[in-house]
Design a protein around this motif. Structure first.
Motif, PDB file in Angstrom:
ATOM      1  N   ASP A   1       0.915  -1.098  -0.042  1.00 41.98           N
ATOM      2  CA  ASP A   1       0.071   0.077  -0.096  1.00 41.98           C
ATOM      3  C   ASP A   1       1.030   1.376  -0.032  1.00 41.98           C
ATOM      4  O   ASP A   1       1.291   1.677   1.166  1.00 41.98           O
ATOM      5  CB  ASP A   1      -1.019  -0.029   0.944  1.00 41.98           C
ATOM      6  CG  ASP A   1      -1.968   1.174   1.062  1.00 41.98           C
ATOM      7  OD1 ASP A   1      -1.666   2.045   0.321  1.00 41.98           O
ATOM      8  OD2 ASP A   1      -2.855   1.121   1.916  1.00 41.98           O
TER       9      ASP A   1
ATOM     10  N   TYR B   1      -5.959   1.254  10.529  1.00 43.86           N
ATOM     11  CA  TYR B   1      -5.662   0.833   9.207  1.00 43.86           C
ATOM     12  C   TYR B   1      -6.255  -0.498   8.938  1.00 43.86           C
ATOM     13  O   TYR B   1      -6.943  -0.593   7.909  1.00 43.86           O
ATOM     14  CB  TYR B   1      -4.144   0.649   9.029  1.00 43.86           C
ATOM     15  CG  TYR B   1      -3.918   0.277   7.669  1.00 43.86           C
ATOM     16  CD1 TYR B   1      -4.010   1.093   6.504  1.00 43.86           C
ATOM     17  CD2 TYR B   1      -3.548  -1.078   7.415  1.00 43.86           C
ATOM     18  CE1 TYR B   1      -3.454   0.858   5.082  1.00 43.86           C
ATOM     19  CE2 TYR B   1      -3.020  -1.564   6.291  1.00 43.86           C
ATOM     20  CZ  TYR B   1      -3.157  -0.495   5.169  1.00 43.86           C
ATOM     21  OH  TYR B   1      -2.909  -0.940   3.557  1.00 43.86           O
ATOM     22  N   VAL B   2      -6.305  -1.519   9.813  1.00 43.33           N
ATOM     23  CA  VAL B   2      -6.687  -2.912   9.546  1.00 43.33           C
ATOM     24  C   VAL B   2      -8.262  -2.684   9.548  1.00 43.33           C
ATOM     25  O   VAL B   2      -8.767  -3.596   8.655  1.00 43.33           O
ATOM     26  CB  VAL B   2      -6.361  -3.691  10.836  1.00 43.33           C
ATOM     27  CG1 VAL B   2      -7.305  -4.922  10.903  1.00 43.33           C
ATOM     28  CG2 VAL B   2      -4.945  -4.110  10.935  1.00 43.33           C
TER      29      VAL B   2
ATOM     30  N   LYS C   1     -10.121  -0.215   8.468  1.00 37.93           N
ATOM     31  CA  LYS C   1     -10.574   0.406   7.180  1.00 37.93           C
ATOM     32  C   LYS C   1     -10.432  -0.662   6.095  1.00 37.93           C
ATOM     33  O   LYS C   1     -10.941  -0.801   5.280  1.00 37.93           O
ATOM     34  CB  LYS C   1      -9.784   1.739   7.111  1.00 37.93           C
ATOM     35  CG  LYS C   1      -9.956   2.435   5.643  1.00 37.93           C
ATOM     36  CD  LYS C   1      -9.062   3.582   5.490  1.00 37.93           C
ATOM     37  CE  LYS C   1      -9.502   4.353   4.218  1.00 37.93           C
ATOM     38  NZ  LYS C   1      -8.873   5.571   4.016  1.00 37.93           N
ATOM     39  N   ARG C   2      -9.268  -1.246   6.107  1.00 34.65           N
ATOM     40  CA  ARG C   2      -8.662  -2.173   4.817  1.00 34.65           C
ATOM     41  C   ARG C   2      -9.534  -3.525   4.968  1.00 34.65           C
ATOM     42  O   ARG C   2      -9.825  -4.039   4.056  1.00 34.65           O
ATOM     43  CB  ARG C   2      -6.974  -2.662   4.980  1.00 34.65           C
ATOM     44  CG  ARG C   2      -6.736  -3.168   3.496  1.00 34.65           C
ATOM     45  CD  ARG C   2      -5.032  -3.172   3.660  1.00 34.65           C
ATOM     46  NE  ARG C   2      -4.793  -3.980   2.462  1.00 34.65           N
ATOM     47  CZ  ARG C   2      -4.482  -3.318   1.431  1.00 34.65           C
ATOM     48  NH1 ARG C   2      -4.708  -2.157   1.014  1.00 34.65           N
ATOM     49  NH2 ARG C   2      -3.936  -4.188   0.413  1.00 34.65           N
ATOM     50  N   PHE C   3      -9.557  -4.129   6.047  1.00 34.50           N
ATOM     51  CA  PHE C   3     -10.185  -5.681   6.224  1.00 34.50           C
ATOM     52  C   PHE C   3     -11.573  -5.612   7.078  1.00 34.50           C
ATOM     53  O   PHE C   3     -12.241  -6.793   7.072  1.00 34.50           O
ATOM     54  CB  PHE C   3      -9.066  -6.340   6.934  1.00 34.50           C
ATOM     55  CG  PHE C   3      -7.828  -6.701   6.150  1.00 34.50           C
ATOM     56  CD1 PHE C   3      -7.693  -7.297   5.292  1.00 34.50           C
ATOM     57  CD2 PHE C   3      -6.925  -5.816   6.973  1.00 34.50           C
ATOM     58  CE1 PHE C   3      -6.503  -7.778   4.548  1.00 34.50           C
ATOM     59  CE2 PHE C   3      -5.363  -5.838   6.281  1.00 34.50           C
ATOM     60  CZ  PHE C   3      -5.328  -7.034   5.203  1.00 34.50           C
TER      61      PHE C   3
ATOM     62  N   ARG D   1       1.081   1.162  11.029  1.00 32.71           N
ATOM     63  CA  ARG D   1       1.321   0.373   9.849  1.00 32.71           C
ATOM     64  C   ARG D   1       2.181   1.635   8.927  1.00 32.71           C
ATOM     65  O   ARG D   1       1.564   2.557   8.363  1.00 32.71           O
ATOM     66  CB  ARG D   1      -0.055   0.289   9.073  1.00 32.71           C
ATOM     67  CG  ARG D   1      -0.119  -0.052   7.408  1.00 32.71           C
ATOM     68  CD  ARG D   1       1.060  -1.260   7.263  1.00 32.71           C
ATOM     69  NE  ARG D   1       0.592  -1.810   6.013  1.00 32.71           N
ATOM     70  CZ  ARG D   1       1.341  -1.493   4.828  1.00 32.71           C
ATOM     71  NH1 ARG D   1       2.358  -0.432   5.057  1.00 32.71           N
ATOM     72  NH2 ARG D   1       1.018  -1.851   3.656  1.00 32.71           N
TER      73      ARG D   1
END
Length: 219
Positions: free
Chosen positions: A46, A59-60, A62-64, A98
């Motif tokens: 990313d 971040y996790v 939002k992404r997963f 991240r």
């Protein structure tokens, strides 16, 4: 059998890459009679992450979709089960940031020039996943550099510049143009690839296959 050249495309914040890197080292031990040259190549999972990084849990989410999402949970459970056998500890709950991995890739490149690429990769993986350090921070990268025997002052100075950023960007574009969309990816003699953290036995078979290729098929 001839020497095998392998381009190992990875990202130091990819947990599968740490597992794949350990499996790769084990695979080479299974075929000690075949000389292997490994060159670590950059890939950012990313590149949109800002230089300062982002809070890991945000971040996790939002992404997963968060730690409890089916996709992330399944991945995490597999990695946490496979890690110990490979000597790996994943501390996903306590990772603070991240990071953007541009500078981490630069450190790997500089270390590789001193014959310490594998040491740099291992140092980065361990710092991020086990020791919960921000490998986007110059201070942490400098500490990792010193720990593997590089000139920490020189690395600290280089990190304040744009040295080799353009080279890494070109390399990543090249491997994406070849079809690399995920990591780790092992490219053998430029002739064929193995994607993912495959078992040492699978990678050892790939080494044997590459070593047996006629010279005209080598790239």
């Amino acid at each position: 059998m001839s020497e095998v050249h392998v381009d190992l495309v990875l990202d130091p914040v990819c947990p599968w890459c740490w597992l794949g890197h350990r499996y790769w080292m084990a695979a080479q031990n299974l075929v000690p009679d075949i000389p292997v040259e490994t060159v670590l190549r950059p890939f950012q999972l990313d590149a949109s992450i800002p230089k300062a990084g982002l809070p890991y849990q945000d971040y996790v989410k939002k992404r997963f979709g968060g730690d409890d999402s089916g996709r992330f949970k399944a991945m995490r459970e597999h990695l946490e089960a496979a890690g110990p056998e490979a000597g790996i500890v994943f501390n996903f709950d306590e990772i603070p940031m991240r990071p953007n991995t541009t500078d981490a890739h630069r450190l790997i490149r500089w270390a590789q020039g001193q014959g310490k690429g594998a040491d740099a990769a291992e140092g980065l993986f361990k710092a991020y996943f086990e020791e919960r350090r921000d490998i986007g921070a110059a201070s942490e990268l400098t500490a990792i550099a010193e720990a593997i025997g590089l000139d920490a002052n020189l690395v600290a100075e280089l990190l304040t510049t744009h040295r080799d950023k353009d080279v890494l960007e070109r390399e990543e574009r090249f491997y994406r143009s070849l079809g690399v969309a995920g990591v780790p990816c092992f490219i053998f003699n430029g002739a064929f690839a193995v994607s993912g953290a495959e078992a040492p036995e699978v990678l050892a078979d790939a080494i044997r296959k590459a070593a047996s290729l006629p010279p005209e098929e080598d790239a």
